[in-house]
Design an enzyme around this catalytic site. Structure first.
Site, PDB file in Angstrom:
ATOM      1  N   LEU A  97       0.831  -1.212   0.000  1.00  0.00           N
ATOM      2  CA  LEU A  97       0.000   0.000   0.000  1.00  0.00           C
ATOM      3  C   LEU A  97       0.863   1.259   0.000  1.00  0.00           C
ATOM      4  O   LEU A  97       0.554   2.250  -0.656  1.00  0.00           O
ATOM      5  CB  LEU A  97      -0.927   0.005   1.218  1.00  0.00           C
ATOM      6  CG  LEU A  97      -1.954  -1.127   1.299  1.00  0.00           C
ATOM      7  CD1 LEU A  97      -2.552  -1.204   2.700  1.00  0.00           C
ATOM      8  CD2 LEU A  97      -3.061  -0.922   0.269  1.00  0.00           C
ATOM      9  N   MET A  98       1.971   1.213   0.766  1.00  0.00           N
ATOM     10  CA  MET A  98       2.843   2.381   0.883  1.00  0.00           C
ATOM     11  C   MET A  98       3.653   2.601  -0.400  1.00  0.00           C
ATOM     12  O   MET A  98       3.921   3.730  -0.791  1.00  0.00           O
ATOM     13  CB  MET A  98       3.796   2.210   2.075  1.00  0.00           C
ATOM     14  CG  MET A  98       3.112   2.266   3.433  1.00  0.00           C
ATOM     15  SD  MET A  98       4.187   1.745   4.780  1.00  0.00           S
ATOM     16  CE  MET A  98       5.274   3.150   4.944  1.00  0.00           C
ATOM     17  N   ASP A 125       1.860  13.719   0.136  1.00  0.00           N
ATOM     18  CA  ASP A 125       2.157  14.946   0.883  1.00  0.00           C
ATOM     19  C   ASP A 125       3.146  15.802   0.101  1.00  0.00           C
ATOM     20  O   ASP A 125       4.361  15.599   0.181  1.00  0.00           O
ATOM     21  CB  ASP A 125       2.728  14.596   2.269  1.00  0.00           C
ATOM     22  CG  ASP A 125       3.044  15.848   3.083  1.00  0.00           C
ATOM     23  OD1 ASP A 125       2.628  16.946   2.672  1.00  0.00           O
ATOM     24  OD2 ASP A 125       3.696  15.706   4.149  1.00  0.00           O
ATOM     25  N   SER A 164       3.238  25.429   1.667  1.00  0.00           N
ATOM     26  CA  SER A 164       4.613  25.325   2.203  1.00  0.00           C
ATOM     27  C   SER A 164       5.276  24.123   1.520  1.00  0.00           C
ATOM     28  O   SER A 164       5.621  23.125   2.165  1.00  0.00           O
ATOM     29  CB  SER A 164       4.587  25.114   3.711  1.00  0.00           C
ATOM     30  OG  SER A 164       3.680  25.994   4.344  1.00  0.00           O
ATOM     31  N   LYS A 184       7.246  21.195  -0.424  1.00  0.00           N
ATOM     32  CA  LYS A 184       8.503  20.498  -0.151  1.00  0.00           C
ATOM     33  C   LYS A 184       9.466  20.662  -1.325  1.00  0.00           C
ATOM     34  O   LYS A 184       9.021  20.873  -2.461  1.00  0.00           O
ATOM     35  CB  LYS A 184       8.233  18.992   0.031  1.00  0.00           C
ATOM     36  CG  LYS A 184       7.518  18.619   1.313  1.00  0.00           C
ATOM     37  CD  LYS A 184       7.295  17.115   1.406  1.00  0.00           C
ATOM     38  CE  LYS A 184       6.588  16.730   2.692  1.00  0.00           C
ATOM     39  NZ  LYS A 184       7.368  16.993   3.909  1.00  0.00           N
ATOM     40  N   ARG A 216       4.449   9.505  -1.284  1.00  0.00           N
ATOM     41  CA  ARG A 216       3.322   8.600  -1.560  1.00  0.00           C
ATOM     42  C   ARG A 216       3.118   7.627  -0.400  1.00  0.00           C
ATOM     43  O   ARG A 216       2.072   6.992  -0.289  1.00  0.00           O
ATOM     44  CB  ARG A 216       3.570   7.815  -2.846  1.00  0.00           C
ATOM     45  CG  ARG A 216       4.723   6.798  -2.767  1.00  0.00           C
ATOM     46  CD  ARG A 216       4.941   6.131  -4.120  1.00  0.00           C
ATOM     47  NE  ARG A 216       6.000   5.122  -4.084  1.00  0.00           N
ATOM     48  CZ  ARG A 216       7.298   5.376  -4.157  1.00  0.00           C
ATOM     49  NH1 ARG A 216       7.720   6.629  -4.265  1.00  0.00           N
ATOM     50  NH2 ARG A 216       8.182   4.405  -4.108  1.00  0.00           N
ATOM     51  N   ARG A 218      -0.752  16.267  11.705  1.00  0.00           N
ATOM     52  CA  ARG A 218      -1.318  16.537  13.037  1.00  0.00           C
ATOM     53  C   ARG A 218      -2.722  17.133  12.933  1.00  0.00           C
ATOM     54  O   ARG A 218      -3.513  17.035  13.868  1.00  0.00           O
ATOM     55  CB  ARG A 218      -0.350  17.427  13.833  1.00  0.00           C
ATOM     56  CG  ARG A 218      -0.111  18.770  13.274  1.00  0.00           C
ATOM     57  CD  ARG A 218       1.151  19.436  13.836  1.00  0.00           C
ATOM     58  NE  ARG A 218       2.385  18.886  13.269  1.00  0.00           N
ATOM     59  CZ  ARG A 218       3.606  19.294  13.608  1.00  0.00           C
ATOM     60  NH1 ARG A 218       3.767  20.222  14.534  1.00  0.00           N
ATOM     61  NH2 ARG A 218       4.672  18.745  13.052  1.00  0.00           N
TER      62      ARG A 218
HETATM   63  N1  BES Z   1       5.035  13.575   6.104  1.00  0.00           N
HETATM   64  C1  BES Z   1       5.919  14.539   6.641  1.00  0.00           C
HETATM   65  C2  BES Z   1       6.980  13.919   7.542  1.00  0.00           C
HETATM   66  C3  BES Z   1       7.967  12.993   6.899  1.00  0.00           C
HETATM   67  C4  BES Z   1       9.157  13.463   6.394  1.00  0.00           C
HETATM   68  C5  BES Z   1       7.731  11.637   6.858  1.00  0.00           C
HETATM   69  C6  BES Z   1      10.063  12.589   5.835  1.00  0.00           C
HETATM   70  C7  BES Z   1       8.636  10.764   6.308  1.00  0.00           C
HETATM   71  C8  BES Z   1       9.804  11.237   5.795  1.00  0.00           C
HETATM   72  C9  BES Z   1       5.149  15.564   7.460  1.00  0.00           C
HETATM   73  O1  BES Z   1       3.873  15.854   7.013  1.00  0.00           O
HETATM   74  C10 BES Z   1       5.915  16.844   7.409  1.00  0.00           C
HETATM   75  O2  BES Z   1       6.052  17.368   6.348  1.00  0.00           O
HETATM   76  N2  BES Z   1       6.383  17.306   8.552  1.00  0.00           N
HETATM   77  C11 BES Z   1       7.147  18.511   8.625  1.00  0.00           C
HETATM   78  C12 BES Z   1       6.768  19.256   9.878  1.00  0.00           C
HETATM   79  C13 BES Z   1       7.335  20.636   9.977  1.00  0.00           C
HETATM   80  C14 BES Z   1       6.768  21.519   8.886  1.00  0.00           C
HETATM   81  C15 BES Z   1       7.037  21.212  11.332  1.00  0.00           C
HETATM   82  C16 BES Z   1       8.611  18.128   8.643  1.00  0.00           C
HETATM   83  O3  BES Z   1       8.949  17.100   9.231  1.00  0.00           O
HETATM   84  O4  BES Z   1       9.399  18.836   8.038  1.00  0.00           O
HETATM   85 ZN    ZN Z   2       2.915  14.339   5.962  1.00  0.00          ZN
HETATM   86 MG    MG Z   3       3.844  17.388   5.521  1.00  0.00          MG
END
Ligand code: BES
Ligand code: ZN
Ligand code: MG
Length: 358
Positions: free
Chosen positions: A38-39, A123, A128, A130, A139, A204
């Site tokens: 699934l992942m 995601d 903001s 990535k 994914r 969150r």
């Molecule tokens: N899904 C990500 C976290 C993540 C990063 C999981 C790398 C697996 C591998 C999460 O939604 C995220 O983007 N978190 C941010 C939080 C920050 C903006 C406070 C992060 O970790 O940069």
């Molecule tokens: Zn995330």
């Molecule tokens: Mg995120």
């Protein structure tokens, strides 16, 4: 015909016990492999709708003591899950809340163990956004949903004598014209307001609403799993899942379960120190990022979730560090890891044999 002497009866007994242990191991492995599949699947295929459909199909084969509800966007709106919806509205893909009930205990009224799993099927970070390099790995940001749902499927297949509920808020985090903007304020199901300073801290937001909903079931414990923070990977890497919990009873069971499976856990702090950093918002009750941005990022995320928990037995598993495998775990190939599904199943097995402490 074989004459049953005491010696070969003993041998048969041992053989059947070994056979059972083998079969149990196979079931656990199948659970983890489903989570890996699934992942690993591409996000244009593994949408919230498809994810829910897969579990519907697999679970309905198990019969009457398993029920699946695929909750629609309209239902999510009726539930006033404003934080979850605010993430989903940045995408054209409709959100789903997958709700699974397994009634395995002899007493159907036994308080259930409630699992909650982050189900972000992609995601991008939202507004903001990535960096593009390595973004494809996002994914697998539904790893929480995949591991807890697979663990429940396995527990139901093994007919473990316990009541379980699984909740998986599923959506995409995308940067459309409808998306959350930094500084927006949204309202969670319990009425708490949240200033969304970073749209990439979306997990969150989903979990806040799902945790509120989890409190409707007279749960004996609530356990959530989420690929929540990059900071968790910085802290522990892929050695262990980070566990933030208010319950030493839950911790002991998780820790002992992980010693059996080898897919380890490590306890992390839930200090008031971190709570202060997420409750200091100019515009709302909470801010979705810590005051000192990156410092203690996994801990401030956990402190944020704690604001939505009122039960005495809750654990948050940050599985971001164990999400994927390069070559650290020799029995897993390169790719998404499905960790810690086996530890979750073993944990369920242990809880099915123990009563809550009084
Ligand atoms: N899904 C990500 C976290 C993540 C990063 C999981 C790398 C697996 C591998 C999460 O939604 C995220 O983007 N978190 C941010 C939080 C920050 C903006 C406070 C992060 O970790 O940069
Ligand atoms: Zn995330
Ligand atoms: Mg995120």
């Amino acid at each position: 015909m074989l004459k049953m002497t005491s010696r070969n009866v003993t041998a048969f007994f041992y053989f059947s016990q070994e056979g059972e242990a083998w079969q149990k191991g196979v079931s656990y492995a199948e659970g983890q492999n489903l989570a890996r599949y699934l992942m690993e699947a591409p996000a244009n295929y593994m949408t919230p709708t498809r994810f829910a459909q897969i579990f519907e199909e697999k679970l309905e084969k198990l019969g009457g003591n398993v029920k699946v509800f695929t909750r629609s966007k309209q239902w999510i709106e009726e539930q006033q899950m404003g934080a979850f919806l605010s993430v989903a509205k940045g995408s054209d893909e409709p959100p789903v809340l997958l709700e699974i009930h397994y009634t395995g205990s002899p007493d159907p009224k036994d308080p259930p163990l409630v699992f909650v799993g982050k189900g972000v099927t992609f995601d991008s970070g939202g507004i903001s956004i990535k960096p593009s390099s390595g973004m494809d790995a996002m994914r697998a940001d539904m790893g929480g949903a995949a591991t807890v749902s697979s663990a429940i499927l396995t527990a139901a297949t093994l007919k473990l004598p316990i009541n379980l509920i699984g909740l998986a808020p599923l959506c995409e985090n995308m940067p459309s014209g409808g998306a959350n903007k930094p500084g927006d304020v949204v309202k969670a199901k319990n009425g708490k307001t949240i200033q969304v300073d970073n749209t990439d801290a979306e997990g969150r937001l989903l979990l806040a609403d799902a945790l509120c909903y989890a409190h409707n079931f007279n749960a004996r414990a609530i356990v959530n799993a989420a690929t929540l923070t990059g900071a968790m990977d910085v802290a522990l890497g892929s050695a262990a899942t980070g566990v933030f919990t208010n319950s030493s009873w839950l911790w002991t069971h998780l820790q002992e379960a992980s010693a059996v499976t080898g897919d380890r856990v490590w306890r992390m702090p839930l200090f008031e120190h971190y709570s202060k950093q997420v409750t200091d918002s100019a515009l709302a009750d909470l801010n979705n990022v810590g005051k000192y941005s990156r410092s203690g990022g996994a801990c401030t995320a956990a402190a944020f979730l704690k604001e939505f928990v009122t039960v005495p037995h809750w654990a948050h598993l940050d599985i971001a560090g164990v999400m994927s495998n390069k070559d650290e775990v020799p029995y897993l190939r390169k790719g998404m890891a499905g960790r810690p599904t086996r530890t979750l199943i073993e944990f369920v097995d242990r809880l099915s044999k123990d009563r809550n402490p009084t």
